[in-house]
Design a protein around this motif. Structure first.
Motif, mmCIF file in Angstrom:
data_model
loop_
_atom_site.group_PDB
_atom_site.id
_atom_site.type_symbol
_atom_site.label_atom_id
_atom_site.label_comp_id
_atom_site.label_asym_id
_atom_site.label_seq_id
_atom_site.Cartn_x
_atom_site.Cartn_y
_atom_site.Cartn_z
ATOM 1 N N SER A 1 18.480 21.787 22.409
ATOM 2 C CA SER A 1 19.726 22.331 21.918
ATOM 3 C C SER A 1 20.837 21.268 21.860
ATOM 4 O O SER A 1 21.868 21.387 21.083
ATOM 5 N N ASP A 2 20.560 20.104 22.614
ATOM 6 C CA ASP A 2 21.746 19.186 22.659
ATOM 7 C C ASP A 2 21.653 18.200 21.202
ATOM 8 O O ASP A 2 22.483 17.646 20.870
ATOM 9 N N GLY B 1 21.400 20.005 18.473
ATOM 10 C CA GLY B 1 22.186 20.927 17.340
ATOM 11 C C GLY B 1 21.170 21.632 16.500
ATOM 12 O O GLY B 1 20.089 21.939 17.058
#
Length: 179
Positions: free
Chosen positions: A99-100, A102
């Motif tokens: 999720s870091d 994007g």
């Protein structure tokens, strides 16, 4: 007498579905893993995936032992596997690491899940030969899940490469002897 006959019939029906019940257990733990991830209980999520793997290991053995192999069981097993070893590990690692990144992290996650689904579909339409074609999703999902323990030690980029590597291995055409 009627109650005894009914009980015997019910027990025979349950016994004839033993392998499918184990497969549904696999699916339940895959779903529980997803719920644990969504609630931030990552350690439980990992535990549930490993319990699903344990159940997945034995459903086929039980089906063969009791001569319960069926097309329904094969399809049910694949649906359980996409949940327990495709979606659950992917969402776990997406939440923790990808999720870091994007949008790119989302794309890698979806590619992994899609390759797993492709791998299972190919398996379902192929003849049993004693060999797997491509990396089984259970192995890929186990590798992705085990990578959870490397989160503190490795750069997030390592997990991106791991997702792509597992994805490519699942859709590749190399053969691997079944154990």
């Amino acid at each position: 007498m009627l109650i005894t006959e009914r009980m015997d019939h019910t027990i025979k029906k349950l016994r004839s579905q033993t392998a499918n019940i184990i497969t549904i257990g696999n699916m339940l733990f895959g779903g529980a893993s997803l719920m644990a991830t969504l609630n931030g209980s990552y350690s439980y999520s990992v535990l549930f995936i490993f319990i699903a793997a344990f159940l997945d290991r034995f459903d086929g053995m039980v089906a063969r032992k009791f001569n319960q192999e069926s097309d329904l069981g094969k399809q049910l097993d694949s649906m359980s596997d996409i949940l327990s070893f495709g979606v659950a590990p992917a969402i776990l690692m997406y939440q923790l690491v990808l999720s870091d990144f994007g949008f790119v992290g989302m794309v890698f996650t979806v590619i992994y899940i899609s390759c797993g689904a492709f791998r299972l579909a190919r398996f379902n339409i192929s003849d049993a030969t004693g060999y797997f074609t491509g990396l089984p999703i259970t192995a890929a999902g186990t590798v992705i899940t085990l990578s959870y323990f490397g989160v503190p030690a490795f750069s997030p980029v390592v997990f991106m490469f791991l997702f792509i590597l597992c994805s490519l291995l699942m859709v590749s055409t190399f053969t691997l002897r079944k154990v």
